[in-house]
Design a protein around this motif. Structure first.
Motif: not given
Length: 383
Positions: A92-98, A302-309
């Motif tokens: 991903l480009d610019a991790p902070a933006e993600s 982990l916060i980013a992965d939460h919807p997938g979980v």
């Protein structure tokens, strides 16, 4: 770009390739992206090219090349590599933006973060025995599926136990169904709802019934009531309570959360050459250490992965996956809290770093509260 955004981006690339006649294959309902395993390339990977190779009558590497051309220029995607037999690996480009996009989504959606409509076209009818673990599991599965847009109906073999209401369980009907339905049959609890409520109370009872996978025996002993870090339920709820306490503490100190990008302050530069100290901020503390710190990185992931979980828990009818996710978030929260304190200590003044850290901590608390809610468990603000 969040993992859900990336999934939609790849799916859009597949549709474009089909519309442009570069691929002759059915467009899948969704594209699954997963975080790259240790030692792998990029941030995320997916196997959609291998999935489409057969129907398209093309080598998987060629399908991957076709899709790569349509993804690589998308906003938020820095690099796309083809690895192995045809996996697509995304950096991903610019991790902070993600990260900021994830934190903004949590703030905007609150307890509904991770809910969606991926299963909006599905209708499920579940049937279970007159047994407390089956009833609680069916209710939790129902919550997970409804949170993803599905329509769900649950029935029981016999009239429900009146004590189930105290565990948050309701059924739509009881009796023998006219046609076979999908059955929810975990290993029985070995106790009635009344017995569990008397021994444990509703929250600990539900956690004990849901924490183990359905094919494993549920742990329903007094350890569920221990107020210590050895008790996963207490640790999850305490992490949530601590996150809420941080927000109250910050308010008392006169500052609020604001997500920061890597290497920059979350606020605009001071006007007319004013220093940060002029606004009551520490002039010496860096503003981006939270994002670079390993503890912050793990918690953000982990916060980013939460919807997938949540989606996986719904698809596999596995509320235990959600419970384990909450345990991981709580563990990462305390590691982050100890290594990157969100509140200033002593005479230290609040800085941009503290605001950035507080944003991460608040997001973790929201994820924990939302996950507990889906399991039918309260998330108190004070413990």
């Amino acid at each position: 770009m969040t993992p859900a955004d990336l999934s939609r981006t790849v799916l859009h690339a597949v549709r474009r390739a089909v519309d442009e006649d570069a691929l002759r294959a059915p467009v899948p309902a969704r594209v699954r992206v997963e975080r790259t395993r240790p030692g792998g390339s990029g941030d995320y990977a997916c196997a959609v090219a291998l999935q489409l190779a057969g129907p398209a009558a093309l080598p998987a590497l060629e399908v991957a090349r076709i899709l790569r051309e349509r993804v690589v220029a998308e906003p938020g995607v820095g690099r796309v590599e083809i690895t192995g037999p045809g996996f697509l690996s995304f950096t991903l480009d610019a991790p902070a933006e993600s990260d900021r996009a994830v934190l903004a989504a949590v703030r905007e959606q609150s307890l509904a973060y991770g809910h969606g409509d991926a299963l909006r076209d599905e209708i499920h009818q579940f049937h279970h025995a007159r047994e407390v673990r089956a009833a609680v599991t069916a209710q939790a599965v129902r919550r997970l599926l409804v949170a993803q847009g599905a329509r769900v109906r649950t029935t029981c073999e016999q009239a429900p136990d009146p004590d189930w209401v105290r565990l948050g369980v309701t059924v739509d009907a009881h009796g023998a169904p006219p046609t076979p339905l999908t059955e929810i049959r975990p290993v029985p609890a070995g106790a009635t709802a009344g017995e569990l409520l008397e021994r444990l109370g509703p929250d600990a009872a539900r956690w004990g019934l849901l924490r183990a996978a359905g094919h494993d025996r549920a742990v329903l002993g007094p350890e569920l009531l221990v107020q210590g870090e050895a008790n996963p339920l207490f640790r999850v709820r305490y992490a949530h309570a601590r996150a809420r306490a941080l927000t109250r503490g910050a308010a008392a100190l006169g500052f609020t959360a604001e997500a920061a990008a890597y290497g920059e302050s979350p606020t605009e530069p001071a006007a007319h050459g004013e220093s940060p100290a002029a606004h009551g901020e520490s002039p010496t503390e860096p503003t981006a250490t939270t994002a670079d710190d390993a503890a912050a990185r793990r918690l953000l992931d982990l916060i980013a992965d939460h919807p997938g979980v949540l989606l996986a828990g719904a698809r596999h009818r596995a509320p235990d996956r959600v419970a384990r996710q909450l345990e991981a978030v709580a563990h990462a929260f305390f590691d982050f809290h100890d290594s990157c304190p969100p509140l200033p200590a002593g005479d230290e003044k609040p800085s941009a770093a503290h605001r950035a850290r507080l944003a991460i901590a608040e997001a973790a608390g929201t994820v924990l509260a939302g996950g507990l809610s889906l399991l039918g468990i309260r998330a108190p603000e004070h413990l």
